[in-house]
Scaffold this motif. Structure first.
Motif, short mmCIF file in Angstrom:
data_model
loop_
_atom_site.label_atom_id
_atom_site.label_comp_id
_atom_site.label_asym_id
_atom_site.label_seq_id
_atom_site.Cartn_x
_atom_site.Cartn_y
_atom_site.Cartn_z
N ASP A 1 -11.73 0.68 -3.92
CA ASP A 1 -10.94 1.26 -5.43
C ASP A 1 -11.02 1.11 -6.09
N THR A 2 -9.55 0.23 -6.98
CA THR A 2 -9.83 -1.21 -7.96
C THR A 2 -10.80 -1.34 -8.71
N VAL B 1 0.90 -1.15 0.14
CA VAL B 1 0.84 -0.22 0.03
C VAL B 1 0.70 1.41 0.10
N SER B 2 0.34 2.30 -0.43
CA SER B 2 0.86 3.59 -0.41
C SER B 2 1.05 4.15 1.11
N LYS C 1 -7.69 0.96 -1.01
CA LYS C 1 -7.06 0.30 -2.48
C LYS C 1 -7.85 -0.72 -3.06
N GLU C 2 -7.76 -1.77 -2.67
CA GLU C 2 -9.01 -2.75 -3.56
C GLU C 2 -9.68 -2.45 -3.53
N LYS D 1 -5.71 0.70 4.84
CA LYS D 1 -5.30 0.95 3.66
C LYS D 1 -5.47 -0.18 2.55
N LYS D 2 -4.78 -0.77 2.74
CA LYS D 2 -5.18 -2.27 1.46
C LYS D 2 -6.74 -2.45 1.19
#
Length: 90
Positions: free
Chosen positions: A76-77, A38-39, A73-74, A69-70
């Motif tokens: 959002d993707t 993650v960022s 992110k998933e 956060k991970k």
């Protein structure tokens, strides 16, 4: 991105040693893996580590933060793929 993530993982280890005065912990590996996925900024990692002087509490907080956060992110993707299925995503 990989170099930046690797540098951040190394920085996280140094911050742990600095703030929590430890060099090993059972959560080091899972945290390092998540930092690479993650960022997260050095400031975010530092903030999580400084939340407690108790290493277990600080690491659990950091782990939860990175896992959140991970997941985001998933999600959002996945959302982007559903909206624009003709584009290729990594």
């Amino acid at each position: 991105m990989a170099l930046k993530a690797t540098v951040l993982a190394q920085l996280a280890s140094k911050l742990v040693a600095l703030y929590l005065k430890i060099n090993e912990h059972v959560l080091f590996d899972p945290i390092e893996k998540l930092v690479l996925e993650v960022s997260a900024t050095p400031a975010e990692v530092t903030q999580q580590l400084m939340a407690s002087k108790d290493a277990d509490i600080a690491f659990k907080g950091l782990l939860e933060f990175l896992e959140t956060k991970k997941i985001k992110k998933e999600e959002d993707t996945k959302s982007r793929k559903q909206r624009l299925p003709y584009l290729k995503y990594r």
